[in-house]
Scaffold this active site. Structure first.
Site, PDB file in Angstrom:
ATOM      1  CG  MET A 289      -2.600  -6.992   8.532  1.00  0.00           C
ATOM      2  SD  MET A 289      -1.559  -7.648   9.816  1.00  0.00           S
ATOM      3  CE  MET A 289      -0.641  -6.171  10.159  1.00  0.00           C
TER       4      MET A 289
ATOM      5  CB  SER B 206      12.689 -41.477 -13.231  1.00  0.00           C
ATOM      6  OG  SER B 206      11.521 -40.742 -12.948  1.00  0.00           O
TER       7      SER B 206
ATOM      8  CB  CYS C 209       8.239 -39.987 -11.994  1.00  0.00           C
ATOM      9  SG  CYS C 209       9.019 -41.285 -11.034  1.00  0.00           S
TER      10      CYS C 209
ATOM     11  CG  HIS D 291      -4.586 -45.814  -2.352  1.00  0.00           C
ATOM     12  ND1 HIS D 291      -5.883 -45.979  -2.784  1.00  0.00           N
ATOM     13  CD2 HIS D 291      -3.806 -46.499  -3.226  1.00  0.00           C
ATOM     14  CE1 HIS D 291      -5.883 -46.740  -3.861  1.00  0.00           C
ATOM     15  NE2 HIS D 291      -4.634 -47.079  -4.153  1.00  0.00           N
TER      16      HIS D 291
ATOM     17  CE1 TYR E 126      10.593 -37.689 -16.881  1.00  0.00           C
ATOM     18  CE2 TYR E 126      12.599 -37.747 -18.198  1.00  0.00           C
ATOM     19  CZ  TYR E 126      11.686 -38.379 -17.366  1.00  0.00           C
ATOM     20  OH  TYR E 126      11.844 -39.684 -17.024  1.00  0.00           O
TER      21      TYR E 126
ATOM     22  NE  ARG F  55      -6.584   3.769   4.721  1.00  0.00           N
ATOM     23  CZ  ARG F  55      -7.876   3.552   4.412  1.00  0.00           C
ATOM     24  NH1 ARG F  55      -8.342   2.327   4.318  1.00  0.00           N
ATOM     25  NH2 ARG F  55      -8.670   4.580   4.193  1.00  0.00           N
TER      26      ARG F  55
ATOM     27  NE  ARG G 277      -6.062  -4.312  -2.916  1.00  0.00           N
ATOM     28  CZ  ARG G 277      -6.569  -4.637  -1.745  1.00  0.00           C
ATOM     29  NH1 ARG G 277      -5.773  -4.802  -0.704  1.00  0.00           N
ATOM     30  NH2 ARG G 277      -7.862  -4.767  -1.581  1.00  0.00           N
TER      31      ARG G 277
ATOM     32  CE  LYS H  74      -3.463   0.163   3.011  1.00  0.00           C
ATOM     33  NZ  LYS H  74      -4.827   0.299   2.436  1.00  0.00           N
TER      34      LYS H  74
ATOM     35  N   GLY I  17      -8.003  -7.927   5.057  1.00  0.00           N
ATOM     36  CA  GLY I  17      -8.878  -8.067   6.206  1.00  0.00           C
ATOM     37  C   GLY I  17      -8.199  -8.575   7.453  1.00  0.00           C
TER      38      GLY I  17
END
Lengths: 890, 890
Positions: B105, B781, B848, B466, B868, B94, B350, B24, B103
């Site tokens: 603070m 992997s 993976c 699972h 990857y 503020r 903002r 701010k 909301g």
């Protein structure tokens, strides 16, 4: 590329060339160099054996020529030729690797004999019987070893011949009988051997025993090379951790004969007594006998000190040679000799195998004699051997037959009545009986029964199973994983094949061999010698690594102190939560209200404080590292499956509804705490975070015990260890909570002391982030058991009986990583040390896993630069010695 | 040491100083710098807040003076003074940290009013009612926020006053009424506040509402600082991973008033539509109202496009300012403004929060508008948000009440009839019903039921249980670990408090929030927009990391391909051993003879080959990494405890003796395979070593499927992956066996193809020794799930519901290491990569584990230099985007 030298004349080498010429070859060369009477010969190098194997079992190029050249030179020097019809040279062909593998490898004697040469030998010796006996022995040995002919065929022929002649002994057969036998032997070979396997044997159009001495020599050398890869040899190497890549040398040496009449003899001897270490020649000889008969034990031998009486000249020379050899090698020597017609020939020398007791005495005596210094004496002892000296043993003269053999899980021997439950063990012991506890596997619940027993026998689990680890810690014999034993716990009977062992039947165990015997075998007590203490004191002068003990009771602590522990590196506290305290612990875990829980905690505080008072008092003035509670809480609760079965049975039997409901509620609580992988669950410091009251209770008990002893004028040195830390914040949190409790107690008791707080490094992430954890720890203790489990992803309980044996057999792992620290795990330890010290140079570093008592691992820990190792009390002498050797080897 | 500057005038900062001035403050400074109409003021830095907290909640030395000086300068610039009796300055106080915490603070408005200043305000504005309304608002807000007075006390007084006066609305109260209320409010404060807590309030001998504006300002600043440490703020930060060390700035700013009559107004607006992304101003305003009323929703607001009609000058200026702001920041702005007597004042700007859909459209539009480039557009999207777009959602307009809330384990929403077993799910689905599977927890046995269900609800297990993992893999909604639900599987009923859910009752799940609702909530389908595809294409242009999918079926493979997968990085094969094949697998495991086992293997070969044909065909031309069987075999067998209970019940009921004996024998077999820690037991490549026939079967199925497709003219690219390697010899052994089988098949089928063989690196020892393993692997992997488990010694199944929540709450861990890769685990991955590549530069490196779909982890893997990541099909777009952001952030 320069050609590799593959063959050395004995005059070309020396004792330092063990890796090239093998032990036997190097020693023959050394004796030759010293001018001792050694029959001539040459050695083919060990590396050539590996070449041969890698070359699909074919001679490498050039080897045949090199052998032929050396053979020619050697024939020239000896003035005899192989296969000669007038004065034939006979040779022995023997294996000999860098590390001795007694009895494992092949040997061929009398090589060079043939239908022609045997006549020469007969003429030369004037002894036709001797010549043909040598020939038949040669055919027999060569055909068995080199050609793979069934040896029974030859023995059967000899037996038949003796029956035909109506005689009893081989020596009663005449020269003609032996000639006939040679003929029969050659027929056997011709019938048994095929041209496909040995095409060279078909040289004269008909497959038969080779008459060509070059063929004989070549085949014998190949057989020796090949024997390196025999299953029995491979197994032996696996057992003794001898690398497969060493290979064996082949020694080709002129034969001399101890069986050329009464002026000939043969024998084996030690320069000192291999059983006691006494400084006197020790050994046996036979007059008029071939060398192999002494070892075979066919005839009654004479003690070596009688040799001078029988053959004065050669006997006196032998005494001098033995003294020279010992002085030259500064080691107790094991020699073989032959006297051929009053002429002494030295055939072999090597460092003699000896008992632990003898090894200690010889090393200490040699220091006193000025032959070696103390450091050398320390390095002469195999640490593993010391274990022999600390436990009762079967009487070495006892005669018994083992029912089965399990794993030699904890050394020493025990005799007692079989019992099948811990409670039965306690009851029987209370009635004054010696008992052996027989279980499928033990659990912490069996602890009181193990304490009450002389020994433990399990049919399941490996060398680091609960039974094995706890038994070693207690110094009790244990045979684990004796899988042939089927145990019926309910009916209290164990079955091994047809044999049944009922409760009360006396059995004997040898935890050093794994033997299980029905009936009592006589035991002899351990009595470590004076030299034991002297050499360990010398070891202490050399070592840099401290040695502490893993001990949980005042008794263990005292024993550890006696055996030279410099403190306790691991005092587990879970045992303090078992036995008659288990009920209190259960009350605490299952408490419905704060009040109930607090009451249980208060009771536990009192008993734990007394535990610590006892241990700290026993270790007065020495550090005691107390590990806060580590195992998952559900280990203290009933087994849910058994409980459910009990409930179902109760329900079926129409049991009391309220009781059933209570049990169902208990089962639900226990199930709620169940874990799929308890090893990786809510245990260690995680317990401390989730149940701060438990650690607070333990810390309070430690601090109060400390204050009480200080008030008594004692000097307690407690250290508090937080287990299973994986992130630094765990240690920060628990350290702060611990400090608060300690400060409270010290203030209340008006007592001043610094209590170091440290952690176990037993998870890979802790080792990786030791540069964070080290900043908030006063010490690290590497828990290499759990570190091995997590680094490998191996559950020790699950793998030792299952795939680990297969892995060792297939060489996927070179050794059991729970016995000897693995290289990858050692990397983690080294990383943990380095990173920890990088942020906290004052950090004390130790190891408290089982590896702390393994000599090879102690070496590794010494190299990494740890401050101490901690091990079972009975492994302490071993660790002291190994630590000294590690320091001296640098 | 130079004094730290703690206070900045708005004219001293700019937008880049977010870390110092907060969002701010930095934006107010930036707007001031741009010459926009911003009421004057100053900002106290975020670092000062931390100083304050660390200084035991006291002003650091010198701060009071620095504030006083800035306040004086600012008063001078404004030509007004706080508390002035003629023309008093009012200020807002503020909070505003570097990261928005809406909301969370505290804020105080109208500060500076007092009994004296209120009269000045009345005179100055000629509006006594406005002045006293402002004063009573100030007392109310200040007392609540700063002094901690119960806000209800003030509201009660207002209500009582309205009753007394007989009016309905606050606005009906007169100036005199408000004056009287101010008196009452001051009495309330005097009664509620003690001199101990606020000694400063007792300055005039009596505790009361402070009249001194310096006291007011100081207390308000302290309140804002203190609110950084409120529990709700701490929880919010923990949830959104905002570091506690950032602190909040405090902005003190001159008040302007939108409630000074009909030429005044106040509003909030976005430069574009935050729901759709449409390029049009969006927002609300109120005429003659204080700013807080717009957000509070007390009055009906007018849409922002009507403002120009109401207040043409200020309205037009606002439009211009908004366009300027958006162009300047190149971001969609969320602004607050007030018009005081036709004069526009900007109070805040903002970057606006927006839906995933809007974020994509705005980013794409801004590229088209030339405001930003494609790379910037890619970086503007939060990858996690994409998930919203790929699953059915509850209709945003639907109104419902949640029964309970579990873990948001797999996103999307589902509606269906509750079923309590996998079989019931299959049956119901076969009858055309939509079902939700309700289980305590799922197991691989439930898989067919999960496939048949619209969503999964479990009362146990965490976000990587699972159920959660499999559901995410399938893209099905899942709410896991809803512990309030008690499930009675036997009677097919679930209870949540008093509510019972019976089989067939319709329930709704929101897997994105964890909500569970009784009854049907309307669903809306996902429809990824055109911008979705455009931005992902742009992402693909920037990223270096490849993205593959974890997929085990042709359906998953096709979906993954649609979503942009470049191959399959993990094709698990255990699912192929379940369902109707489970019986065959059991036959194989429990076979008594070789013949029985071979028959079972032959049947498995056939079905597995068909599986692979389907998957390879779906991924034609793309690599498919098949992992050989990984889980322990006993997972395919019956649960021994349930079996034993069944046997005991049979025995009680006098069941058939032969049946019982058979079941007992089966139980013994199963018990023999039981493991204490299955996660660390006989699984992965250890299975391949112990049961070579299983891997041989799988390799044969892969090779035969490959040959079949090649014969059809397709282009299959299989890769074979050996799991759970810890020592290189495992891979050497299995690689050799795999190559033999592949060669056999290729020769038999006359087919030519290279099939790469690699391994998972998922154990710490494997990472440590990757310089050995890399030499015999074509690819690595990293299985970061198991690597996390073993590095930490955490069993995922056991800890997620137990100590992990406590660890996160106590900040022992900054986040769940199974969701975002831990730094220690990342070190192991990096070490594995480096060491692997050091011996094999051609090594392909991927990951993976579940982490492959976590944006923050993808960043880490990008930095480490992997080739990857592989993740669930539905996470692929997210991974593509995160990978691009990782590359662009370098």
């Amino acid at each position: 590329m320069a050609a590799v030298k593959r063959v050395y004349d004995f005059s070309e080498g020396d004792a330092s060339m063990r890796d090239v010429l093998g032990g036997k070859g190097a020693n023959l060369a050394e004796m030759t160099r010293l001018g001792l009477p050694v029959p001539g010969g040459f050695t083919i190098t060990c590396q050539t054996c590996i070449e041969y194997i890698e070359n699909e079992e074919r001679f490498p190029e050039g080897l045949e020529e090199e052998v032929a050249q050396h053979r020619a030179e050697f024939e020239k020097a000896m003035g005899k030729r192989l296969g000669d019809s007038v004065d034939p040279l006979l040779v022995s062909v023997r294996s000999g690797g860098p590390v001795s593998m007694p009895g494992m490898m092949d040997t061929v004697l009398n090589l060079g004999l043939s239908d022609i040469a045997v006549e020469g030998l007969a003429r030369q010796t004037g002894d036709e019987r001797f010549a043909y006996d040598s020939y038949r022995r040669f055919i027999q040995m060569f055909s068995g070893v080199v050609l793979g002919v069934d040896k029974d065929r030859f023995e059967n022929a000899i037996t038949a011949m003796k029956q035909t002649r109506g005689v009893d002994a081989d020596t009663d057969l005449t020269a003609d009988d032996l000639k006939e036998l040679v003929g029969q032997f050659k027929d056997i070979v011709a019938a048994e051997v095929s041209a496909e396997t040995f095409p060279v044997l078909a040289s004269d159009g008909r497959v038969g025993f080779p008459q060509d001495h070059d063929v004989q020599l070549r085949l014998a050398i190949e057989a020796v090379f090949g024997s390196w890869n025999k299953k029995s040899a491979r197994d032996y190497r696996a057992l003794y951790r001898i690398p497969d890549t060493l290979g064996t040398a082949v020694n080709v040496q002129a034969m001399v004969f101890g069986n050329k009449g009464d002026s000939s003899a043969t024998g084996v001897a030690f320069t000192r007594d291999p059983a006691t270490g006494a400084k006197e020649h020790y050994g046996d000889f036979l007059v008029n006998a071939p060398g192999e008969d002494v070892v075979a034990g066919i005839r009654v031998t004479q003690p070596i000190d009688e040799l001078v009486g029988v053959l004065p000249g050669a006997g006196a020379e032998l005494d001098d040679v033995m003294d020279l050899l010992e002085e030259h090698s500064t080691a107790m020597c094991d020699i073989e000799f032959t006297i051929e017609r009053e002429k002494l020939w030295m055939l072999q020398t090597r460092t003699g195998k000896r008992t632990a007791r003898a090894a200690l005495k010889i090393a200490a005596d040699m220091v006193d004699e000025g032959l070696i210094d103390r450091e050398e004496a320390v390095c002469r002892i195999d640490p593993e051997q010391l274990d022999q000296l600390l436990h009762p043993q079967f009487d070495p003269t006892a005669d018994y037959e083992a029912l089965t053999r399990g794993l030699n899980a904890s050394p020493g021997a025990a005799v007692g009545a079989a019992v099948f439950s811990a409670d039965d063990a306690v009851t029987a012991e209370a009635h004054g009986r010696d008992v052996v506890l027989v279980r499928w596997e033990t659990t912490p619940d069996d602890l009181h029964g193990m304490v009450a027993s002389k020994g433990i026998l399990t049919s399941h689990g490996g060398k680091t199973s609960h039974a094995a680890v706890v038994a070693r810690g207690m110094g009790k014999p244990c045979v684990a994983g004796a899988e042939a034993i089927k145990i019926d716990q309910v009916n209290k009977v164990a079955r091994i094949g047809d044999v049944e062992i009922h409760e009360g039947d006396v059995i004997s165990l040898d935890g050093s061999t794994g033997d299980v015997i029905l009936g009592a075998v006589k035991l002899v007590p351990p009595k470590p010698s004076e030299e034991f203490s002297r050499i360990l004191e010398w070891a202490d002068e050399s070592r840099r690594l401290g040695v502490r003990a893993n001990a949980d009771t005042p008794e263990d602590a005292l024993r550890a102190r006696e055996l030279g522990a410099a403190g306790i590196g691991l005092c587990r506290t879970e045992h303090m939560f078992l036995g008659d305290r288990k009920q209190i612990v259960q009350d605490m875990i299952l408490a419905d209200t704060e009040e109930e829980r607090d009451a249980a905690l208060a009771r536990l505080l009192e008993v734990q404080r007394d535990d610590f008072v006892g241990i700290f008092r026993a270790m007065d003035g020495l550090p005691v590292t107390v590990r806060l509670l580590d195992p998952p809480l559900h280990e203290f609760l009933d087994d849910p499956r058994a409980l459910e079965v009990e409930i179902v049975r109760l329900e079926c039997a129409g049991g009391d509804a309220a009781t059933i409901a209570d049990k169902r509620a208990l089962l639900a609580r226990i199930d709620d705490m169940a874990e799929a992988n308890p090893m990786l669950g809510l245990r260690g410091c995680r317990l401390g975070i989730m149940h701060p009251e438990i650690y607070a209770l333990q810390v309070r008990a430690i601090a109060e015990a400390t204050c009480r002893l200080i008030a008594e004028g004692a000097d307690p040195k407690p250290e508090i260890m937080i287990p299973l830390v994986s992130v630094v914040a765990e240690l920060e949190t628990l350290r702060a909570e611990t400090e608060t409790v300690v400060a409270d107690v010290l203030a209340a008791e008006g007592c001043e002391i610094e209590i170091p707080i440290g952690t176990m490094i037993e998870l890979p992430r802790a080792a990786m982030t030791a540069d964070e954890i080290g900043a908030v720890a006063d010490f690290f203790s590497f828990g290499t058991n759990d570190l091995t489990q997590t680094a490998f992803g191996f559950s020790r309980d699950d793998i030792e009986g299952k795939f680990l044996p297969r892995y060792l057999e297939r060489k996927i792992l070179p050794r059991n990583p729970f016995e000897t620290v693995d290289a990858g795990v050692a990397q983690l330890v080294a990383m943990g040390c380095e990173r920890g010290r990088s942020v906290n140079p004052a950090l004390t570093l130790g190891v408290c896993g089982e590896h702390g008592g393994d000599p090879e691992s102690v070496h590794v820990f010494g190299e990494i630069g740890l401050d101490y190792v901690s091990c079972s009390p009975y492994r302490i002498p071993l660790a002291r010695l190994a630590a000294a050797q590690a320091a001296l080897s640098e």
